[in-house]
Design an enzyme around this catalytic site. Structure first.
Site, PDB file in Angstrom:
ATOM      1  N   SER A 234     110.732   4.878  32.487  1.00 23.56           N
ATOM      2  CA  SER A 234     112.111   4.408  32.487  1.00 23.56           C
ATOM      3  C   SER A 234     112.946   5.282  33.419  1.00 23.56           C
ATOM      4  O   SER A 234     112.567   5.479  34.562  1.00 23.56           O
ATOM      5  CB  SER A 234     112.660   4.396  31.051  1.00 23.56           C
ATOM      6  OG  SER A 234     113.858   3.651  30.984  1.00 23.56           O
TER       7      SER A 234
ATOM      8  N   HIS B 179     108.847  -1.381  25.945  1.00 22.94           N
ATOM      9  CA  HIS B 179     109.221  -0.494  27.046  1.00 22.94           C
ATOM     10  C   HIS B 179     108.748   0.934  26.774  1.00 22.94           C
ATOM     11  O   HIS B 179     109.044   1.525  25.738  1.00 22.94           O
ATOM     12  CB  HIS B 179     110.747  -0.529  27.209  1.00 22.94           C
ATOM     13  CG  HIS B 179     111.270   0.267  28.349  1.00 22.94           C
ATOM     14  ND1 HIS B 179     110.639   0.348  29.577  1.00 22.94           N
ATOM     15  CD2 HIS B 179     112.394   1.035  28.466  1.00 22.94           C
ATOM     16  CE1 HIS B 179     111.337   1.113  30.387  1.00 22.94           C
ATOM     17  NE2 HIS B 179     112.407   1.544  29.733  1.00 22.94           N
TER      18      HIS B 179
END
Length: 553
Positions: free
Chosen positions: A219, A351
Protein backbone atom coordinates in the site's frame (compact mmCIF):
# COMPACT_ATOMS: atom_id res chain seq x y z
CA UNK A 1 51.92 -14.70 -1.72
CA UNK A 2 50.87 -18.07 -3.11
CA UNK A 3 51.51 -19.13 -6.70
CA UNK A 4 49.34 -21.73 -8.40
CA UNK A 5 48.30 -22.95 -11.82
CA UNK A 6 44.57 -22.44 -12.36
CA UNK A 7 43.01 -23.78 -15.55
CA UNK A 8 39.92 -21.66 -16.14
CA UNK A 9 37.28 -24.36 -16.12
CA UNK A 10 33.66 -23.43 -15.58
CA UNK A 11 30.52 -25.26 -14.59
CA UNK A 12 27.29 -25.82 -16.44
CA UNK A 13 24.15 -24.14 -15.11
CA UNK A 14 23.19 -27.40 -13.39
CA UNK A 15 25.75 -26.59 -10.73
CA UNK A 16 24.48 -23.03 -10.16
CA UNK A 17 23.57 -23.76 -6.54
CA UNK A 18 27.27 -24.17 -5.79
CA UNK A 19 28.32 -20.78 -7.09
CA UNK A 20 27.33 -17.14 -6.74
CA UNK A 21 25.27 -15.63 -9.52
CA UNK A 22 26.21 -12.37 -11.14
CA UNK A 23 25.79 -9.37 -8.87
CA UNK A 24 23.57 -6.73 -10.45
CA UNK A 25 23.58 -4.09 -7.73
CA UNK A 26 26.25 -1.57 -6.86
CA UNK A 27 28.56 -0.77 -3.97
CA UNK A 28 27.45 2.85 -4.12
CA UNK A 29 24.18 4.68 -3.62
CA UNK A 30 24.31 6.51 -6.94
CA UNK A 31 26.88 5.57 -9.57
CA UNK A 32 26.07 8.72 -11.56
CA UNK A 33 26.47 11.17 -8.70
CA UNK A 34 29.36 12.93 -10.44
CA UNK A 35 27.49 13.34 -13.74
CA UNK A 36 26.25 16.89 -14.30
CA UNK A 37 22.66 17.15 -15.54
CA UNK A 38 21.07 20.38 -16.82
CA UNK A 39 17.30 20.18 -16.43
CA UNK A 40 14.77 22.13 -18.49
CA UNK A 41 13.59 25.34 -16.86
CA UNK A 42 9.94 24.54 -17.53
CA UNK A 43 7.77 21.51 -18.21
CA UNK A 44 4.84 22.59 -20.34
CA UNK A 45 4.95 20.22 -23.32
CA UNK A 46 2.06 17.78 -23.05
CA UNK A 47 2.52 14.16 -24.08
CA UNK A 48 -0.38 11.75 -23.71
CA UNK A 49 1.93 8.79 -24.38
CA UNK A 50 4.62 7.46 -22.08
CA UNK A 51 7.89 9.33 -22.60
CA UNK A 52 10.67 7.45 -24.36
CA UNK A 53 13.09 6.29 -21.63
CA UNK A 54 15.93 6.10 -24.16
CA UNK A 55 15.62 9.73 -25.35
CA UNK A 56 17.97 12.12 -23.58
CA UNK A 57 17.08 15.62 -22.50
CA UNK A 58 18.80 17.00 -25.61
CA UNK A 59 16.44 14.96 -27.83
CA UNK A 60 18.92 12.33 -29.01
CA UNK A 61 18.56 8.64 -28.18
CA UNK A 62 21.21 6.53 -26.53
CA UNK A 63 22.82 3.90 -28.77
CA UNK A 64 25.09 1.98 -26.38
CA UNK A 65 24.57 0.26 -23.04
CA UNK A 66 27.39 2.37 -21.68
CA UNK A 67 25.25 5.47 -22.32
CA UNK A 68 22.65 4.30 -19.82
CA UNK A 69 24.59 5.61 -16.83
CA UNK A 70 24.20 9.18 -18.08
CA UNK A 71 20.62 8.70 -19.21
CA UNK A 72 19.78 7.10 -15.87
CA UNK A 73 21.13 10.15 -14.06
CA UNK A 74 18.93 12.38 -16.19
CA UNK A 75 15.85 10.33 -15.31
CA UNK A 76 16.86 10.33 -11.64
CA UNK A 77 17.17 14.12 -11.54
CA UNK A 78 13.89 14.55 -13.42
CA UNK A 79 12.19 12.19 -10.96
CA UNK A 80 13.53 14.18 -8.02
CA UNK A 81 12.60 17.50 -9.61
CA UNK A 82 9.05 16.60 -10.62
CA UNK A 83 7.89 13.58 -8.54
CA UNK A 84 9.79 12.87 -5.32
CA UNK A 85 11.80 15.90 -4.31
CA UNK A 86 15.52 15.86 -3.63
CA UNK A 87 17.16 12.99 -1.78
CA UNK A 88 20.50 14.23 -0.39
CA UNK A 89 23.75 12.30 -0.54
CA UNK A 90 25.07 10.44 2.47
CA UNK A 91 25.55 12.78 5.44
CA UNK A 92 29.05 13.57 6.65
CA UNK A 93 28.65 11.47 9.77
CA UNK A 94 26.53 8.36 10.20
CA UNK A 95 26.91 6.08 13.19
CA UNK A 96 24.95 3.21 14.61
CA UNK A 97 24.81 -0.17 16.26
CA UNK A 98 24.03 -3.56 14.78
CA UNK A 99 22.65 -6.43 16.86
CA UNK A 100 20.60 -9.53 16.17
CA UNK A 101 17.42 -7.86 17.39
CA UNK A 102 17.89 -4.19 16.54
CA UNK A 103 19.78 -1.72 14.37
CA UNK A 104 20.15 1.88 15.50
CA UNK A 105 21.03 4.68 13.08
CA UNK A 106 22.31 8.03 14.28
CA UNK A 107 22.82 11.06 12.06
CA UNK A 108 24.06 14.09 13.94
CA UNK A 109 21.86 14.50 17.00
CA UNK A 110 18.95 12.56 15.48
CA UNK A 111 18.43 8.81 15.48
CA UNK A 112 15.98 6.05 14.68
CA UNK A 113 15.92 2.30 15.25
CA UNK A 114 14.58 -0.73 13.42
CA UNK A 115 13.83 -4.16 14.83
CA UNK A 116 15.40 -7.31 13.39
CA UNK A 117 14.04 -10.84 13.14
CA UNK A 118 16.66 -13.47 12.44
CA UNK A 119 16.15 -16.65 10.43
CA UNK A 120 16.69 -20.04 12.02
CA UNK A 121 18.80 -21.17 9.06
CA UNK A 122 21.78 -19.72 7.23
CA UNK A 123 24.85 -17.95 8.56
CA UNK A 124 26.42 -14.51 8.66
CA UNK A 125 26.66 -12.38 6.70
CA UNK A 126 22.90 -12.84 6.23
CA UNK A 127 20.94 -11.43 3.31
CA UNK A 128 18.30 -9.08 4.65
CA UNK A 129 14.99 -7.59 3.55
CA UNK A 130 13.79 -4.27 4.93
CA UNK A 131 10.00 -4.39 5.39
CA UNK A 132 8.16 -1.09 5.49
CA UNK A 133 5.72 -1.03 8.39
CA UNK A 134 5.79 -4.81 8.86
CA UNK A 135 4.13 -5.24 5.45
CA UNK A 136 4.95 -6.66 2.05
CA UNK A 137 6.57 -10.01 1.33
CA UNK A 138 5.76 -12.58 4.01
CA UNK A 139 8.39 -12.57 6.76
CA UNK A 140 8.08 -16.30 7.50
CA UNK A 141 8.58 -17.18 3.82
CA UNK A 142 11.76 -15.10 3.65
CA UNK A 143 13.18 -16.31 6.97
CA UNK A 144 12.63 -19.93 5.91
CA UNK A 145 15.11 -19.21 3.09
CA UNK A 146 17.72 -17.88 5.51
CA UNK A 147 16.93 -14.18 5.02
CA UNK A 148 16.87 -11.82 8.01
CA UNK A 149 13.96 -9.37 8.19
CA UNK A 150 14.17 -5.75 9.31
CA UNK A 151 10.95 -4.04 10.36
CA UNK A 152 11.27 -0.38 9.39
CA UNK A 153 8.80 2.23 10.68
CA UNK A 154 9.22 4.88 7.97
CA UNK A 155 7.08 7.50 9.73
CA UNK A 156 9.93 7.88 12.25
CA UNK A 157 11.95 9.30 9.38
CA UNK A 158 9.19 11.17 7.53
CA UNK A 159 5.87 11.76 9.27
CA UNK A 160 2.47 11.41 7.64
CA UNK A 161 0.70 14.68 8.34
CA UNK A 162 -2.27 14.40 5.99
CA UNK A 163 -3.43 17.09 3.61
CA UNK A 164 -1.52 19.82 5.44
CA UNK A 165 1.66 18.42 3.88
CA UNK A 166 3.69 19.66 6.83
CA UNK A 167 7.02 17.91 7.25
CA UNK A 168 8.26 16.10 10.35
CA UNK A 169 10.65 13.30 11.26
CA UNK A 170 14.37 12.59 11.33
CA UNK A 171 14.89 13.34 7.64
CA UNK A 172 13.57 16.89 7.92
CA UNK A 173 15.46 17.53 11.15
CA UNK A 174 18.76 16.45 9.63
CA UNK A 175 18.09 18.00 6.21
CA UNK A 176 16.52 21.33 7.08
CA UNK A 177 15.85 24.15 4.65
CA UNK A 178 15.72 24.29 0.87
CA UNK A 179 15.42 22.14 -1.19
CA UNK A 180 14.72 19.37 1.31
CA UNK A 181 11.71 21.10 2.85
CA UNK A 182 9.98 20.28 -0.45
CA UNK A 183 11.02 16.61 -0.47
CA UNK A 184 8.15 14.15 -0.15
CA UNK A 185 8.09 11.39 2.42
CA UNK A 186 8.71 8.63 -0.14
CA UNK A 187 12.17 10.07 -0.80
CA UNK A 188 12.62 10.76 2.92
CA UNK A 189 11.81 7.14 3.72
CA UNK A 190 14.26 6.05 1.00
CA UNK A 191 16.93 8.18 2.68
CA UNK A 192 16.26 6.26 5.90
CA UNK A 193 16.73 2.95 4.09
CA UNK A 194 20.04 4.20 2.70
CA UNK A 195 21.24 5.10 6.18
CA UNK A 196 20.33 1.62 7.44
CA UNK A 197 22.48 0.19 4.64
CA UNK A 198 25.33 2.54 5.63
CA UNK A 199 25.32 1.11 9.14
CA UNK A 200 25.11 -2.48 7.86
CA UNK A 201 28.08 -1.78 5.57
CA UNK A 202 30.22 -0.45 8.38
CA UNK A 203 29.48 -3.26 10.85
CA UNK A 204 32.88 -4.90 11.55
CA UNK A 205 31.16 -8.18 12.46
CA UNK A 206 29.44 -8.38 9.06
CA UNK A 207 26.23 -9.74 10.55
CA UNK A 208 24.33 -8.71 7.41
CA UNK A 209 25.53 -8.55 3.82
CA UNK A 210 25.15 -5.00 2.41
CA UNK A 211 25.30 -6.38 -1.13
CA UNK A 212 22.27 -8.59 -0.48
CA UNK A 213 19.66 -6.11 0.74
CA UNK A 214 16.05 -6.16 -0.40
CA UNK A 215 13.12 -3.85 0.30
CA UNK A 216 9.40 -4.59 0.42
CA UNK A 217 6.12 -3.18 1.64
CA UNK A 218 2.43 -2.84 0.76
CA UNK A 219 0.00 0.00 0.00
CA UNK A 220 1.58 3.35 0.93
CA UNK A 221 4.40 1.19 2.23
CA UNK A 222 4.49 -0.32 -1.26
CA UNK A 223 5.09 3.10 -2.77
CA UNK A 224 8.05 3.49 -0.42
CA UNK A 225 10.24 0.52 -1.39
CA UNK A 226 9.64 1.25 -5.08
CA UNK A 227 11.13 4.70 -4.53
CA UNK A 228 13.93 3.31 -2.35
CA UNK A 229 14.95 0.79 -5.01
CA UNK A 230 15.08 3.54 -7.60
CA UNK A 231 17.07 5.94 -5.41
CA UNK A 232 19.75 3.58 -4.06
CA UNK A 233 21.65 1.31 -6.43
CA UNK A 234 22.96 -0.81 -3.57
CA UNK A 235 19.53 -2.42 -3.15
CA UNK A 236 19.64 -5.83 -4.83
CA UNK A 237 15.92 -6.67 -4.84
CA UNK A 238 12.88 -4.36 -4.79
CA UNK A 239 9.46 -5.91 -4.04
CA UNK A 240 6.63 -3.33 -3.94
CA UNK A 241 3.11 -4.65 -3.36
CA UNK A 242 -0.16 -2.93 -4.18
CA UNK A 243 1.46 0.50 -4.22
CA UNK A 244 -1.03 2.11 -6.58
CA UNK A 245 -0.73 5.76 -7.53
CA UNK A 246 2.56 7.20 -6.34
CA UNK A 247 4.01 3.71 -6.53
CA UNK A 248 4.75 1.77 -9.70
CA UNK A 249 1.53 2.79 -11.53
CA UNK A 250 2.02 5.24 -14.39
CA UNK A 251 0.61 8.65 -13.46
CA UNK A 252 -0.88 9.20 -16.91
CA UNK A 253 -2.76 5.92 -16.61
CA UNK A 254 -3.94 6.43 -13.03
CA UNK A 255 -5.50 9.73 -14.11
CA UNK A 256 -7.72 7.85 -16.59
CA UNK A 257 -8.16 4.38 -15.13
CA UNK A 258 -11.68 3.73 -13.90
CA UNK A 259 -11.88 3.69 -10.09
CA UNK A 260 -8.16 4.36 -9.58
CA UNK A 261 -6.84 6.94 -7.17
CA UNK A 262 -6.01 10.02 -9.21
CA UNK A 263 -2.59 11.67 -8.97
CA UNK A 264 -4.21 14.78 -7.48
CA UNK A 265 -5.90 12.73 -4.78
CA UNK A 266 -2.64 10.93 -3.94
CA UNK A 267 -0.83 14.27 -3.76
CA UNK A 268 -3.41 15.67 -1.36
CA UNK A 269 -3.80 12.60 0.85
CA UNK A 270 -0.32 12.65 2.39
CA UNK A 271 3.00 14.40 1.65
CA UNK A 272 4.25 11.26 -0.11
CA UNK A 273 5.18 13.10 -3.30
CA UNK A 274 7.39 16.15 -3.47
CA UNK A 275 5.88 19.62 -3.32
CA UNK A 276 6.96 20.25 -6.92
CA UNK A 277 4.64 17.49 -8.12
CA UNK A 278 1.69 19.81 -7.46
CA UNK A 279 1.35 21.29 -11.00
CA UNK A 280 1.53 17.78 -12.48
CA UNK A 281 -1.03 16.32 -10.08
CA UNK A 282 -3.85 17.65 -12.23
CA UNK A 283 -1.95 17.53 -15.50
CA UNK A 284 0.29 14.44 -15.54
CA UNK A 285 0.68 14.64 -19.32
CA UNK A 286 3.18 17.44 -18.72
CA UNK A 287 5.45 15.21 -16.67
CA UNK A 288 8.80 14.83 -18.45
CA UNK A 289 8.93 11.22 -17.20
CA UNK A 290 6.48 8.65 -15.87
CA UNK A 291 6.82 5.75 -13.48
CA UNK A 292 7.93 3.25 -16.14
CA UNK A 293 11.16 5.26 -16.20
CA UNK A 294 11.43 4.89 -12.43
CA UNK A 295 11.19 1.14 -13.15
CA UNK A 296 14.14 1.78 -15.47
CA UNK A 297 16.08 3.39 -12.62
CA UNK A 298 15.99 0.03 -10.84
CA UNK A 299 17.37 -1.87 -13.86
CA UNK A 300 19.27 -4.15 -14.07
CA UNK A 301 18.67 -5.03 -10.41
CA UNK A 302 15.94 -7.38 -9.31
CA UNK A 303 12.39 -5.99 -9.38
CA UNK A 304 9.24 -7.90 -8.42
CA UNK A 305 5.96 -5.95 -8.63
CA UNK A 306 3.02 -7.70 -6.99
CA UNK A 307 -0.56 -6.48 -7.35
CA UNK A 308 -3.99 -7.70 -6.32
CA UNK A 309 -6.74 -6.40 -8.63
CA UNK A 310 -9.49 -7.98 -6.54
CA UNK A 311 -8.55 -5.84 -3.54
CA UNK A 312 -9.63 -2.52 -5.06
CA UNK A 313 -9.76 -0.68 -8.39
CA UNK A 314 -8.29 2.20 -6.33
CA UNK A 315 -4.87 0.52 -6.61
CA UNK A 316 -4.59 1.16 -10.37
CA UNK A 317 -3.42 -2.30 -11.39
CA UNK A 318 -3.85 -1.59 -15.12
CA UNK A 319 -1.49 1.35 -14.77
CA UNK A 320 0.86 -0.79 -12.70
CA UNK A 321 1.04 -3.41 -15.42
CA UNK A 322 1.68 -0.84 -18.14
CA UNK A 323 4.48 0.66 -16.05
CA UNK A 324 6.11 -2.75 -15.65
CA UNK A 325 5.63 -3.60 -19.33
CA UNK A 326 7.10 -0.31 -20.57
CA UNK A 327 9.87 -0.38 -17.96
CA UNK A 328 10.79 -3.92 -18.94
CA UNK A 329 11.93 -2.51 -22.29
CA UNK A 330 14.81 -0.89 -20.41
CA UNK A 331 15.72 -4.19 -18.76
CA UNK A 332 15.68 -5.94 -22.15
CA UNK A 333 17.70 -3.25 -23.90
CA UNK A 334 20.37 -3.48 -21.21
CA UNK A 335 20.53 -7.26 -21.65
CA UNK A 336 18.85 -8.28 -18.38
CA UNK A 337 15.21 -8.75 -19.31
CA UNK A 338 14.63 -11.61 -16.88
CA UNK A 339 15.47 -9.45 -13.87
CA UNK A 340 11.96 -7.94 -13.77
CA UNK A 341 8.81 -9.82 -12.76
CA UNK A 342 5.22 -8.56 -12.65
CA UNK A 343 2.38 -10.56 -11.11
CA UNK A 344 -1.30 -9.63 -10.75
CA UNK A 345 -2.87 -12.86 -11.97
CA UNK A 346 -4.92 -13.60 -8.85
CA UNK A 347 -8.55 -13.37 -7.86
CA UNK A 348 -8.71 -13.28 -4.08
CA UNK A 349 -7.37 -11.67 -0.95
CA UNK A 350 -7.98 -8.42 0.85
CA UNK A 351 -5.68 -5.43 0.54
CA UNK A 352 -2.14 -6.30 1.71
CA UNK A 353 -3.10 -9.82 2.82
CA UNK A 354 -0.49 -12.42 1.88
CA UNK A 355 -1.79 -14.85 -0.74
CA UNK A 356 -0.46 -18.20 -1.89
CA UNK A 357 0.00 -17.02 -5.50
CA UNK A 358 2.79 -14.73 -4.34
CA UNK A 359 4.90 -17.34 -2.59
CA UNK A 360 6.64 -18.74 -5.67
CA UNK A 361 7.58 -15.41 -7.30
CA UNK A 362 8.89 -14.10 -3.98
CA UNK A 363 10.95 -17.23 -3.36
CA UNK A 364 12.27 -17.23 -6.94
CA UNK A 365 13.39 -13.62 -6.78
CA UNK A 366 15.04 -14.05 -3.39
CA UNK A 367 16.97 -17.02 -4.79
CA UNK A 368 18.00 -14.97 -7.83
CA UNK A 369 19.07 -11.72 -6.22
CA UNK A 370 19.67 -12.28 -2.50
CA UNK A 371 20.73 -15.92 -2.14
CA UNK A 372 22.11 -15.97 -5.70
CA UNK A 373 21.52 -19.67 -6.08
CA UNK A 374 19.19 -19.42 -9.07
CA UNK A 375 19.79 -17.70 -12.39
CA UNK A 376 17.17 -15.22 -13.65
CA UNK A 377 15.23 -16.17 -16.78
CA UNK A 378 16.21 -14.68 -20.12
CA UNK A 379 13.06 -12.61 -20.64
CA UNK A 380 10.78 -10.48 -18.44
CA UNK A 381 8.14 -12.42 -16.52
CA UNK A 382 4.82 -10.63 -17.07
CA UNK A 383 1.83 -12.35 -15.49
CA UNK A 384 -1.08 -9.89 -15.35
CA UNK A 385 -4.69 -10.74 -14.79
CA UNK A 386 -6.16 -10.69 -18.29
CA UNK A 387 -8.87 -8.15 -17.47
CA UNK A 388 -6.44 -5.73 -15.81
CA UNK A 389 -4.32 -4.53 -18.72
CA UNK A 390 -4.17 -1.55 -21.06
CA UNK A 391 -3.65 -1.73 -24.82
CA UNK A 392 0.06 -1.18 -25.38
CA UNK A 393 -0.48 0.98 -28.47
CA UNK A 394 -2.45 3.48 -26.38
CA UNK A 395 0.64 4.25 -24.31
CA UNK A 396 3.84 3.35 -26.15
CA UNK A 397 4.75 4.99 -29.47
CA UNK A 398 8.48 4.25 -29.32
CA UNK A 399 10.54 1.10 -29.75
CA UNK A 400 13.49 0.08 -27.64
CA UNK A 401 16.80 0.46 -29.44
CA UNK A 402 19.35 -2.29 -29.86
CA UNK A 403 22.12 -1.01 -27.64
CA UNK A 404 25.72 -1.89 -28.45
CA UNK A 405 28.42 -2.91 -26.03
CA UNK A 406 28.02 -4.04 -22.45
CA UNK A 407 26.57 -2.46 -19.33
CA UNK A 408 29.18 -1.43 -16.75
CA UNK A 409 27.91 -2.37 -13.29
CA UNK A 410 29.84 -0.99 -10.34
CA UNK A 411 29.05 -3.98 -8.15
CA UNK A 412 32.38 -4.24 -6.36
CA UNK A 413 33.71 -6.14 -9.36
CA UNK A 414 35.76 -3.10 -10.35
CA UNK A 415 38.25 -1.14 -8.32
CA UNK A 416 36.44 1.62 -6.43
CA UNK A 417 37.59 5.22 -6.46
CA UNK A 418 38.00 5.07 -2.70
CA UNK A 419 37.45 2.62 0.09
CA UNK A 420 36.77 2.43 3.78
CA UNK A 421 39.04 0.96 6.41
CA UNK A 422 37.97 -0.47 9.73
CA UNK A 423 39.98 -0.98 12.88
CA UNK A 424 38.19 -3.08 15.46
CA UNK A 425 38.53 -3.65 19.20
CA UNK A 426 36.79 -6.28 21.27
CA UNK A 427 33.45 -5.34 22.82
CA UNK A 428 30.14 -7.00 23.59
CA UNK A 429 26.41 -7.20 22.81
CA UNK A 430 26.33 -5.24 19.54
CA UNK A 431 28.55 -3.54 16.98
CA UNK A 432 28.98 0.20 17.27
CA UNK A 433 29.90 1.89 14.03
CA UNK A 434 30.82 5.44 13.25
CA UNK A 435 31.26 6.47 9.63
CA UNK A 436 32.64 9.70 8.22
CA UNK A 437 32.49 10.69 4.58
CA UNK A 438 32.55 13.59 2.18
CA UNK A 439 29.42 14.85 0.47
CA UNK A 440 30.36 12.77 -2.55
CA UNK A 441 30.69 9.61 -0.45
CA UNK A 442 27.89 7.93 -2.32
CA UNK A 443 30.03 7.87 -5.44
CA UNK A 444 32.79 5.89 -3.77
CA UNK A 445 32.97 2.39 -2.44
CA UNK A 446 31.48 1.82 0.96
CA UNK A 447 32.50 -1.77 1.44
CA UNK A 448 34.62 -1.72 4.60
CA UNK A 449 37.85 -3.70 4.84
CA UNK A 450 39.66 -4.40 8.07
CA UNK A 451 43.10 -2.99 8.70
CA UNK A 452 43.74 -5.71 11.27
CA UNK A 453 44.25 -9.18 9.81
CA UNK A 454 43.47 -10.82 13.12
CA UNK A 455 40.15 -8.96 13.31
CA UNK A 456 39.38 -9.89 9.72
CA UNK A 457 40.15 -13.56 10.05
CA UNK A 458 37.80 -13.96 12.98
CA UNK A 459 35.02 -11.59 11.96
CA UNK A 460 32.78 -14.20 10.39
CA UNK A 461 32.87 -16.40 13.49
CA UNK A 462 32.26 -13.41 15.77
CA UNK A 463 29.20 -12.23 13.88
CA UNK A 464 26.78 -14.42 15.78
CA UNK A 465 28.13 -13.67 19.25
CA UNK A 466 30.57 -10.92 20.12
CA UNK A 467 31.02 -7.55 18.47
CA UNK A 468 33.38 -4.67 17.90
CA UNK A 469 33.75 -0.94 18.14
CA UNK A 470 34.87 0.49 14.83
CA UNK A 471 35.96 3.83 13.40
CA UNK A 472 35.40 4.18 9.67
CA UNK A 473 37.46 6.59 7.60
CA UNK A 474 37.71 7.10 3.87
CA UNK A 475 40.91 6.42 1.96
CA UNK A 476 41.79 7.12 -1.65
CA UNK A 477 43.58 3.83 -2.25
CA UNK A 478 42.00 0.77 -3.76
CA UNK A 479 40.89 -1.96 -1.41
CA UNK A 480 43.37 -4.77 -0.90
CA UNK A 481 42.47 -8.46 -0.91
CA UNK A 482 41.27 -9.65 2.45
CA UNK A 483 43.13 -12.40 4.26
CA UNK A 484 41.35 -15.72 4.49
CA UNK A 485 39.72 -16.89 7.66
CA UNK A 486 40.72 -20.11 9.38
CA UNK A 487 37.57 -21.65 7.99
CA UNK A 488 38.58 -20.69 4.45
CA UNK A 489 42.14 -21.96 4.99
CA UNK A 490 40.84 -25.41 5.85
CA UNK A 491 39.20 -25.67 2.42
CA UNK A 492 41.34 -27.11 -0.35
CA UNK A 493 41.88 -25.23 -3.57
CA UNK A 494 38.86 -25.52 -5.89
CA UNK A 495 37.05 -27.57 -3.25
CA UNK A 496 34.15 -29.82 -4.27
CA UNK A 497 33.97 -28.45 -7.79
CA UNK A 498 33.14 -31.04 -10.46
CA UNK A 499 35.49 -29.64 -13.10
CA UNK A 500 33.96 -29.49 -16.57
CA UNK A 501 35.69 -28.04 -19.64
CA UNK A 502 33.70 -25.54 -21.66
CA UNK A 503 34.78 -24.06 -24.95
CA UNK A 504 35.35 -20.57 -23.59
CA UNK A 505 37.47 -17.66 -24.70
CA UNK A 506 37.53 -14.20 -23.28
CA UNK A 507 38.32 -12.13 -20.25
CA UNK A 508 38.19 -13.91 -16.91
CA UNK A 509 38.24 -11.77 -13.79
CA UNK A 510 39.25 -12.83 -10.27
CA UNK A 511 37.59 -11.21 -7.25
CA UNK A 512 38.38 -11.50 -3.57
CA UNK A 513 35.76 -12.28 -0.90
CA UNK A 514 34.80 -8.61 -0.67
CA UNK A 515 34.22 -8.33 -4.41
CA UNK A 516 37.37 -6.36 -5.23
CA UNK A 517 38.86 -7.34 -8.60
CA UNK A 518 42.40 -8.59 -8.04
CA UNK A 519 43.27 -10.05 -11.46
CA UNK A 520 42.04 -10.07 -15.04
CA UNK A 521 43.33 -12.39 -17.76
CA UNK A 522 42.41 -13.28 -21.33
CA UNK A 523 42.23 -17.06 -21.63
CA UNK A 524 41.08 -19.93 -23.79
CA UNK A 525 39.43 -23.09 -22.48
CA UNK A 526 42.72 -25.00 -22.63
CA UNK A 527 44.98 -22.34 -21.20
CA UNK A 528 46.47 -22.48 -17.70
CA UNK A 529 47.41 -19.19 -16.11
CA UNK A 530 49.89 -18.68 -13.29
CA UNK A 531 48.68 -16.24 -10.63
CA UNK A 532 50.18 -15.05 -7.36
CA UNK A 533 47.58 -14.19 -4.75
CA UNK A 534 47.47 -13.92 -0.96
CA UNK A 535 45.84 -16.79 0.90
CA UNK A 536 42.09 -16.43 0.87
CA UNK A 537 38.76 -17.13 -0.79
CA UNK A 538 38.32 -16.00 -4.40
CA UNK A 539 35.82 -16.13 -7.25
CA UNK A 540 36.60 -16.49 -10.93
CA UNK A 541 34.01 -15.01 -13.31
CA UNK A 542 33.56 -14.81 -17.06
CA UNK A 543 30.65 -12.93 -18.60
CA UNK A 544 27.56 -15.09 -18.90
CA UNK A 545 28.90 -17.87 -16.69
CA UNK A 546 28.51 -18.81 -13.05
CA UNK A 547 31.25 -17.73 -10.64
CA UNK A 548 33.70 -20.45 -9.59
CA UNK A 549 34.75 -20.26 -5.95
CA UNK A 550 38.24 -21.37 -4.95
CA UNK A 551 40.67 -20.99 -2.05
CA UNK A 552 44.36 -20.15 -2.17
CA UNK A 553 46.30 -21.70 0.72
Amino acid sequence: MKSFMFGFLFLLAAFSASFGQQIYNSCVENEGANISVTLPTSFTTANTKLPDPFKKIDGTRISAKGDWKTRRQEILKLAERTVYGTKPAKPANVSGTVARDKITVKVGNSSFSVSVSMPSTGSAPYPVVIRYGDSGADAATMKALGVAVINYTPTDVGGETGGSRSKSGVFYTVNSGSPYNKTGTLAAWAWGVSRIIDVIEADPNKLFDPLRVGVTGCSRYGKGPFAAGALDQRIALTMPMEGGTGGAAIMRGAAKESGAQSPSNAYGEQPWLGDDFQPFSTNPNNLPIDMHEVVGLIAPRGLLILEKPSAADWLASRSGHMSALAGSKVYEALGYGGNITYHSNNNNGSHCAWISEWKTPVEDNIKRFLLRTQAPPAAPVMNPRSDRTFATADWIDWTAPTLSGSLPINNCSTSPTSSSSVSAASSSSSSKISSSSSSSRNSSSSRASSSSSSSRSSSSSRANSSSSVANISSSSSDATPESSSSEEDSTPIVSNIPVTHLALSGVVEIFDIKGNKVASVNVSSSQAVKLSLPSGLYFAKARGMQSVKFVVK
